[in-house]
Design a protein around this motif. Structure first.
Motif, PDB file in Angstrom:
ATOM      1  N   GLY A   1       4.084  15.190   5.393  1.00  0.00           N
ATOM      2  CA  GLY A   1       3.549  15.203   4.038  1.00  0.00           C
ATOM      3  C   GLY A   1       2.865  13.896   3.677  1.00  0.00           C
ATOM      4  O   GLY A   1       1.797  13.892   3.066  1.00  0.00           O
ATOM      5  N   ILE A   2       3.485  12.775   4.063  1.00  0.00           N
ATOM      6  CA  ILE A   2       2.882  11.471   3.796  1.00  0.00           C
ATOM      7  C   ILE A   2       1.568  11.326   4.565  1.00  0.00           C
ATOM      8  O   ILE A   2       0.555  10.855   4.021  1.00  0.00           O
ATOM      9  CB  ILE A   2       3.862  10.349   4.186  1.00  0.00           C
TER      10      ILE A   2
ATOM     11  N   ILE B   1      -5.963  -2.051  -2.798  1.00  0.00           N
ATOM     12  CA  ILE B   1      -6.225  -1.645  -1.415  1.00  0.00           C
ATOM     13  C   ILE B   1      -7.361  -2.464  -0.824  1.00  0.00           C
ATOM     14  O   ILE B   1      -7.285  -2.931   0.322  1.00  0.00           O
ATOM     15  CB  ILE B   1      -6.549  -0.138  -1.369  1.00  0.00           C
ATOM     16  N   GLN B   2      -8.418  -2.681  -1.609  1.00  0.00           N
ATOM     17  CA  GLN B   2      -9.542  -3.481  -1.132  1.00  0.00           C
ATOM     18  C   GLN B   2      -9.133  -4.928  -0.876  1.00  0.00           C
ATOM     19  O   GLN B   2      -9.583  -5.553   0.095  1.00  0.00           O
ATOM     20  CB  GLN B   2     -10.690  -3.434  -2.152  1.00  0.00           C
TER      21      GLN B   2
ATOM     22  N   LEU C   1       1.689   0.559   4.871  1.00  0.00           N
ATOM     23  CA  LEU C   1       3.109   0.207   4.814  1.00  0.00           C
ATOM     24  C   LEU C   1       3.437  -0.769   3.688  1.00  0.00           C
ATOM     25  O   LEU C   1       4.531  -0.720   3.110  1.00  0.00           O
ATOM     26  CB  LEU C   1       3.555  -0.383   6.153  1.00  0.00           C
ATOM     27  N   THR C   2       2.516  -1.672   3.386  1.00  0.00           N
ATOM     28  CA  THR C   2       2.829  -2.737   2.423  1.00  0.00           C
ATOM     29  C   THR C   2       2.277  -2.503   1.018  1.00  0.00           C
ATOM     30  O   THR C   2       2.745  -3.120   0.069  1.00  0.00           O
ATOM     31  CB  THR C   2       2.297  -4.089   2.937  1.00  0.00           C
TER      32      THR C   2
ATOM     33  N   ILE D   1       0.317   0.968  -0.036  1.00  0.00           N
ATOM     34  CA  ILE D   1       0.224   2.362  -0.466  1.00  0.00           C
ATOM     35  C   ILE D   1       1.601   3.024  -0.591  1.00  0.00           C
ATOM     36  O   ILE D   1       1.918   3.627  -1.622  1.00  0.00           O
ATOM     37  CB  ILE D   1      -0.675   3.157   0.502  1.00  0.00           C
ATOM     38  N   LEU D   2       2.423   2.910   0.448  1.00  0.00           N
ATOM     39  CA  LEU D   2       3.732   3.574   0.400  1.00  0.00           C
ATOM     40  C   LEU D   2       4.645   3.023  -0.700  1.00  0.00           C
ATOM     41  O   LEU D   2       5.255   3.809  -1.433  1.00  0.00           O
ATOM     42  CB  LEU D   2       4.420   3.490   1.770  1.00  0.00           C
ATOM     43  N   PRO D   3       4.762   1.699  -0.842  1.00  0.00           N
ATOM     44  CA  PRO D   3       5.605   1.213  -1.947  1.00  0.00           C
ATOM     45  C   PRO D   3       5.137   1.671  -3.320  1.00  0.00           C
ATOM     46  O   PRO D   3       5.963   2.004  -4.184  1.00  0.00           O
ATOM     47  CB  PRO D   3       5.502  -0.316  -1.804  1.00  0.00           C
ATOM     48  N   LEU D   4       3.824   1.709  -3.536  1.00  0.00           N
ATOM     49  CA  LEU D   4       3.298   2.128  -4.826  1.00  0.00           C
ATOM     50  C   LEU D   4       3.310   3.651  -4.997  1.00  0.00           C
ATOM     51  O   LEU D   4       3.107   4.143  -6.108  1.00  0.00           O
ATOM     52  CB  LEU D   4       1.880   1.597  -5.007  1.00  0.00           C
ATOM     53  N   SER D   5       3.542   4.363  -3.898  1.00  0.00           N
ATOM     54  CA  SER D   5       3.611   5.829  -3.960  1.00  0.00           C
ATOM     55  C   SER D   5       5.043   6.332  -3.946  1.00  0.00           C
ATOM     56  O   SER D   5       5.269   7.546  -3.867  1.00  0.00           O
ATOM     57  CB  SER D   5       2.858   6.443  -2.760  1.00  0.00           C
TER      58      SER D   5
END
Length: 227
Positions: free
Chosen positions: A30-31, A123-124, A138-139, A141-145
């Motif tokens: 899913g991720i 992200i930019q 990993l640093t 996108i995933l923490p903020l999602s």
């Protein structure tokens, strides 16, 4: 004698087991799918998105029958697995697969909404500092999602608890083996004198669903306040 028979306890336990397994197995996929659909441009994206959401509109019985054609002894994948001694149909693994397929769009949608709400400047900035795509994933996108991941996982878990149509086609209704709570309720509802047992399992199912929704809301509010 208590309100639950050994078969009822097996059905409750199996429902929880299937829901946990379907959620855990589906989460990495899913991720990955949510990341691809959110950040990677490619041709045919609309078609892929429609295919991903198809389980939301197809009757679960249709999904179960298509899985039966795929995983049965004469199916493309089932035939290969059968040759090496692996049987999926009419086992609890089939119930996991059915729940995973039916609930997958809910999981992907929640994670994707969270990913697409991330400030693009973050992200930019990560990429401008030389981070590879997997470092950014990993640093940043995933923490903020995380909120979307938790929300999607809880929704899929709840959906898996209630899965019936696809499961009865591909896994059958075998007490102690593949009989989940919805299947046990179905059997009781069609049996003379089974109304009370069906109602009892309905209350258990409703209680578990409410607990999942409560955790979903609680975790979501905690994360919102923290943000």
């Amino acid at each position: 004698m208590g309100p639950f028979t050994p078969a009822d306890i097996d059905a409750i336990r199996l429902s929880a087991k299937v829901a946990v397994a379907a959620t855990v197995v589906s989460l990495p996929f899913g991720i990955a799918v949510a990341y691809v659909m959110s950040y990677l441009p490619f041709r045919g994206k609309t078609l892929v998105e429609a295919f991903l959401n198809l389980p939301l509109t197809l009757p679960p019985v249709v999904i179960g029958y298509l899985l039966l054609l795929l995983l049965g002894k004469k199916g493309w994948l089932g035939g290969m697995l059968n040759e090496v001694g692996i049987r999926i149909i009419f086992t609890w693994y089939a119930a996991v697969i059915a729940s995973a397929v039916v609930g997958f769009p809910l999981l992907v949608r929640s994670i994707r909404i969270a990913m697409e709400s991330i400030d693009e400047r973050l992200i930019q900035a990560s990429r401008s500092l030389g981070a590879h795509w997997y470092d950014t994933l990993l640093t940043v996108i995933l923490p903020l999602s995380l909120r979307g991941i938790v929300a999607g996982s809880s929704l899929m878990f709840g959906r898996s608890l209630g899965e019936f149509g696809a499961t009865i086609i591909i896994a059958g209704n075998i007490p102690g083996v593949t009989q989940t709570m919805p299947l046990a309720i179905y059997e009781y509802a069609g049996s003379p004198g089974g109304e009370q047992a069906a109602l009892t399992l309905c209350l258990v199912s409703a209680g578990l669903s409410l607990a999942v929704l409560f955790v979903h809301e609680y975790v979501g509010r905690r994360m919102m306040r923290r943000d």
